[in-house]
Design an enzyme around this catalytic site. Structure first.
Site, PDB file in Angstrom:
ATOM      1  N   LYS A 140      -0.991   2.676   5.820  1.00  0.00           N
ATOM      2  CA  LYS A 140      -1.874   2.957   4.678  1.00  0.00           C
ATOM      3  C   LYS A 140      -2.317   1.648   4.034  1.00  0.00           C
ATOM      4  O   LYS A 140      -1.551   0.675   3.988  1.00  0.00           O
ATOM      5  CB  LYS A 140      -1.101   3.827   3.684  1.00  0.00           C
ATOM      6  CG  LYS A 140      -1.918   4.428   2.552  1.00  0.00           C
ATOM      7  CD  LYS A 140      -1.042   5.398   1.754  1.00  0.00           C
ATOM      8  CE  LYS A 140      -1.750   6.022   0.580  1.00  0.00           C
ATOM      9  NZ  LYS A 140      -0.898   7.001  -0.124  1.00  0.00           N
ATOM     10  N   SER A 170      -2.897  11.594  -0.880  1.00  0.00           N
ATOM     11  CA  SER A 170      -3.774  10.447  -0.777  1.00  0.00           C
ATOM     12  C   SER A 170      -3.683   9.720   0.567  1.00  0.00           C
ATOM     13  O   SER A 170      -4.559   8.934   0.904  1.00  0.00           O
ATOM     14  CB  SER A 170      -3.470   9.461  -1.892  1.00  0.00           C
ATOM     15  OG  SER A 170      -2.153   8.940  -1.736  1.00  0.00           O
ATOM     16  N   SER A 177       1.802  12.772  -1.338  1.00  0.00           N
ATOM     17  CA  SER A 177       0.750  12.132  -0.555  1.00  0.00           C
ATOM     18  C   SER A 177       1.049  11.857   0.908  1.00  0.00           C
ATOM     19  O   SER A 177       0.139  11.497   1.647  1.00  0.00           O
ATOM     20  CB  SER A 177       0.320  10.833  -1.228  1.00  0.00           C
ATOM     21  OG  SER A 177      -0.535  11.134  -2.280  1.00  0.00           O
TER      22      SER A 177
HETATM   23  N1  GLN Z   1      -1.995  14.129  -5.302  1.00  0.00           N
HETATM   24  C1  GLN Z   1      -1.065  13.517  -6.169  1.00  0.00           C
HETATM   25  C2  GLN Z   1      -1.795  12.663  -7.190  1.00  0.00           C
HETATM   26  O1  GLN Z   1      -2.967  12.626  -7.125  1.00  0.00           O
HETATM   27  C3  GLN Z   1      -0.071  12.736  -5.402  1.00  0.00           C
HETATM   28  C4  GLN Z   1      -0.477  11.361  -5.070  1.00  0.00           C
HETATM   29  C5  GLN Z   1       0.527  10.594  -4.293  1.00  0.00           C
HETATM   30  O2  GLN Z   1       1.559  11.121  -3.873  1.00  0.00           O
HETATM   31  N2  GLN Z   1       0.252   9.310  -4.127  1.00  0.00           N
HETATM   32  O3  GLN Z   1      -1.212  12.041  -8.023  1.00  0.00           O
END
Ligand code: GLN
Length: 479
Positions: free
Chosen positions: A78, A153, A177
């Site tokens: 990532k 994400s 994410s």
């Molecule tokens: N979807 C969640 C958020 O927007 C989780 C994001 C993540 O785990 N980085 O905060």
């Protein structure tokens, strides 16, 4: 022959038998990345670096050296994880041209295992989002249906693994994410226990919740990756000083006597019927293999989402205050004064969702609201931790959906932040309580979109999770 669909374990064997070289694998993956460029699963490709590393590994293999399982395997990571000398953009305009001055500990760990990192994955800007539509560069498409989002994400990571652009990826999971995109793309995603994997060199979103984890094609490959990633790091204050174990020892092939909990509150409103049925089918499968299914109630679990968005935004507002455009990042010309410089840099550098989180975070931390929001969320966190402890006195693992729905259409939730946040309803409790959880594919819906199921365990029970997940993955077809 096309090797790109194989698993890490299959390739590890072929590499040692001299049937394929790492350079061949790397070239095939690089060609696939080109072919699938339109998916936007990657922000950058490190062709020269990858080929050079691959040929080093081939040289060592030809000298008969014994190498770790990951040696010579092309993977992606990532784009919020530093590799010295390469861009770390976090899919943000702010860091578009930022070159990492040092490598993350997990990158060093992967390099010690001779993995071949070929590129960096697209993501929601600063890891905030559930669809990868918040990338400042381009949305990522779901390889299972290109009209759909891959989740987020770590959407680029999940899409890359699903489209055979590398045999694994490393994502980060603050509230789901790794697991939610794994679920939406039909791959395996692990969120390890908080502290098991070093955060050093990973751009922080919410430091008390962030944890990096692997996305892979199989459960056993996830164990291979965790073997490389996990380990105490003296450079990181919250790194857990636990004994190193071999996660490949997890697999017994049996779930006899394992108590699997179903949380009543996880099967209520908002859960797609087909997803629900797939999870209940999985429970029946486990029962048929000798596991015991236990129904449990966790009345506080419904508060987890609100609690998460308060805590994570508060930490994000604080972590992101360092992005002012002075040392690096977007910087406007001719600022009138210091305030004007900060204001204009940050207004131009951050996207809409990131700004929303910063505002939310500063709001819940501001005097007058601190007690009502931040402090209360910390109390809810304590209650949740307690409730998980009670639950784990009644069962060994919890089985739940990973996401309430399958992959949704691009644009469908883009202008409805609340609907987007609801995607994380089953994943955020895990981060809040610092627990490990794995998402694995458990079927397809009527439109052929993957459904994911989540297994949650006690702290540092990754081995149990791997075993229970592997039994489903390897034996479900027999039923
Ligand atoms: N979807 C969640 C958020 O927007 C989780 C994001 C993540 O785990 N980085 O905060």
């Amino acid at each position: 022959m096309d090797y790109t669909k194989l698993s890490i374990l299959e390739l590890a064997k072929l590499l040692r038998e001299g049937k394929v070289t790492s350079v061949e694998l790397t070239k095939q993956v690089l060609a696939k990345i080109k072919e699938k460029e339109h998916l936007h699963a990657l922000n950058s490709v490190m062709e020269e670096y990858a080929l050079a590393r691959a040929s080093e590994v081939d040289q060592m293999f030809s000298e008969g050296k014994e190498l770790p399982t990951l040696a010579g395997i092309p993977i992606t990571i990532k784009d919020n994880i530093n590799i010295k000398g390469f861009n770390t953009t976090c899919s943000s305009k702010f860091l578009e041209n930022f070159v990492a001055p040092y490598s993350a500990t997990i990158v060093e760990n992967l390099e010690k295992n001779y993995a071949v990192i070929v590129g960096k994955n697209n993501m929601d800007e600063f890891a905030m989002g559930s669809s990868t539509e918040n990338s400042a560069f381009y949305p990522c498409l779901n390889p299972r249906n290109e009209e759909c989002v891959p989740g987020g994400s770590s959407g680029g990571s999940a899409a890359a693994v699903a489209a055979d652009l590398g045999f694994a990826s490393v994502g980060t999971d603050t509230g789901g994410s790794v697991r939610q995109p794994a679920s939406l793309c039909g791959v395996v995603g692990l969120k390890p226990t908080y502290g098991l994997v070093s955060r050093y060199g990973i751009v922080a979103f919410a430091s008390s919740l962030d944890q990096a984890g692997p996305l892979t094609k199989t459960v056993k490959d996830s164990a291979v990756m965790l073997n490389a990633l996990a380990g105490h790091d003296a450079k990181e204050e919250t790194s857990a000083n636990v004994e190193k174990v071999d996660y490949m020892d997890s697999f017994t092939g049996s779930v006899k006597g394992v108590k699997i909990g179903l949380i009543k509150e996880f099967f209520g409103e908002g859960l797609d019927e087909e997803v629900k049925n797939a999870i209940l089918d999985a429970a029946n499968f486990y029962k048929s293999k000798g596991a015991e299914i236990v129904e449990i109630s966790m009345p506080f679990v419904g508060s987890a989402l609100a609690c998460y968005y308060i805590l994570s935004s508060a930490e994000a507002a604080s972590n992101l205050s360092r992005f002012d455009g002075v040392k690096y990042g977007v910087s406007v010309d001719d600022p009138k004064n210091l305030n004007d410089l900060y204001l204009r840099n940050r207004s131009q550098g951050f996207g809409k969702e990131v700004k929303r989180r910063i505002m939310l975070g500063n709001y819940v931390l501001s005097s007058g609201y601190y007690d009502a929001y931040y402090k209360k969320a910390k109390k809810v966190q304590r209650l949740l931790v307690q409730q998980f402890a009670d639950t784990f006195s009644k069962c060994d693992v919890i089985l739940s959906p990973t996401s309430p729905t399958v992959a949704f259409k691009i644009g469908e939730k883009a202008n409805d932040p609340l609907a987007m946040y609801l995607s994380d309803i089953y994943t955020v409790p895990v981060n809040i309580a610092e627990l490990p959880a794995i998402s694995i594919p458990c079927g397809l819906n009527k439109d052929n979109l993957p459904i994911g199921m989540q297994l949650i365990g006690k702290k540092f029970s990754e081995k149990t999770l791997f075993n229970v997940a592997d039994v489903f993955e390897t034996m479900k077809g027999e039923n």
